[in-house]
Design an enzyme around this catalytic site. Structure first.
Site, PDB file in Angstrom:
ATOM      1  N   ASP A 198       0.791  -1.246   0.000  1.00 46.61           N
ATOM      2  CA  ASP A 198       0.000   0.000   0.000  1.00 46.61           C
ATOM      3  C   ASP A 198       0.819   1.292   0.000  1.00 46.61           C
ATOM      4  O   ASP A 198       0.436   2.266   0.684  1.00 46.61           O
ATOM      5  CB  ASP A 198      -0.981   0.005   1.184  1.00 46.61           C
TER       6      ASP A 198
ATOM      7  N   LYS B 201      -6.570  -4.962  -3.201  1.00 52.43           N
ATOM      8  CA  LYS B 201      -7.253  -5.626  -2.085  1.00 52.43           C
ATOM      9  C   LYS B 201      -8.303  -4.713  -1.469  1.00 52.43           C
ATOM     10  O   LYS B 201      -8.069  -3.519  -1.322  1.00 52.43           O
ATOM     11  CB  LYS B 201      -6.219  -6.058  -1.035  1.00 52.43           C
TER      12      LYS B 201
ATOM     13  N   CYS C 141      -2.270  -2.517   7.813  1.00 51.28           N
ATOM     14  CA  CYS C 141      -2.206  -3.454   6.678  1.00 51.28           C
ATOM     15  C   CYS C 141      -0.983  -4.368   6.718  1.00 51.28           C
ATOM     16  O   CYS C 141      -1.057  -5.520   6.285  1.00 51.28           O
ATOM     17  CB  CYS C 141      -2.274  -2.688   5.370  1.00 51.28           C
TER      18      CYS C 141
END
Ligand code: TIU
Length: 224
Positions: free
Chosen positions: A26, A132, A165
């Site tokens: 990310d 995701k 995450c």
């Protein structure tokens, strides 16, 4: 005997190149640039920007060695039909508004400028991008399959945010039998207390979820 041995906590991490992947979680403008999701949640994005440079060095070394590199992005379809109502609701409460218009386009929406990976860490051909909907990289994605098909057993984990995450992904990976090494200076949380606690949570109890180390130790090992 493994090909590479890295100084790490709680003890040395050993890996073979062809069984190992670098996963970059990310590193999107939404977490590392002004006006994105991270900042809208009320955070200072200095820590997430600060890891770009060390992460570039690790990415470069991984590419030189032909290590499998995977990038992930958190985000949703433009109609938000893959975003759980609970996530949408709690996002709004904090003023972040998934799907709302921001300076870099709609927040955490696929295809928007803010949703994409920062220029410095742009994926190149052959490096899969996993889109995701959740915090963990395995949930509702084909990451498992990609790793399985390549015979990957070891993951070097980097990216943001460490306590959200990154940790979710390491926990998912650990339950699936992967050996994870988290790079402390190539992961970031907005609050240093979350960073410190996350590092401890990974390597405590003899490596309950895996190993942690600084990127210099990995780079030293790769130079061999
Ligand atoms: N909120 C926060 O710290 N992070 C996220 O929502 N996503 C990731 O960690 N990528």
């Amino acid at each position: 005997m493994a090909e590479y041995i890295v100084k790490a906590k709680p003890y040395e991490y050993e890996f073979d190149l062809d069984k190992t992947a670098l996963i970059i979680i990310d590193m999107q403008r939404d977490f590392c640039a002004s006006g994105g999701f991270g900042e809208k949640l009320g955070n200072d994005i200095t820590p997430t920007r600060a890891i770009i440079e060390p992460l570039q060095r690790v990415l470069e070394a991984a590419r030189e060695k032909d290590m499998f590199v995977i990038h992930t992005r958190e985000g949703h379809r433009p109609d938000l039909s893959d975003c759980p109502p609970s996530k949408l609701r709690r996002g709004k409460i904090q003023g972040a508004g998934i799907g709302d218009m921001g300076p870099m386009g709609r927040i955490l929406v696929r295809g928007e400028y803010g949703h994409d990976i920062v220029d410095e860490l742009k994926p190149i051909e052959g490096e899969p991008i996993i889109d995701k909907p959740g915090k963990g990289s395995f949930y509702q994605t084909d990451l498992d399959l990609l790793l399985y098909n390549r015979g990957i057993t070891h993951l070097i984990v980097t990216g943001v945010t460490t306590h959200v995450c990154v940790q979710s992904t390491i926990r998912e990976a650990n339950d699936r039998g992967f050996e994870c090494l988290m790079l402390e200076d190539c992961t970031a949380a907005f609050d240093p207390r979350d960073q410190e606690a996350s590092i401890r949570m990974i390597h405590q109890q003899g490596g309950i979820f895996g190993w942690t180390t600084e990127s210099k130790h990995l780079l030293e090992a790769l130079k061999g």
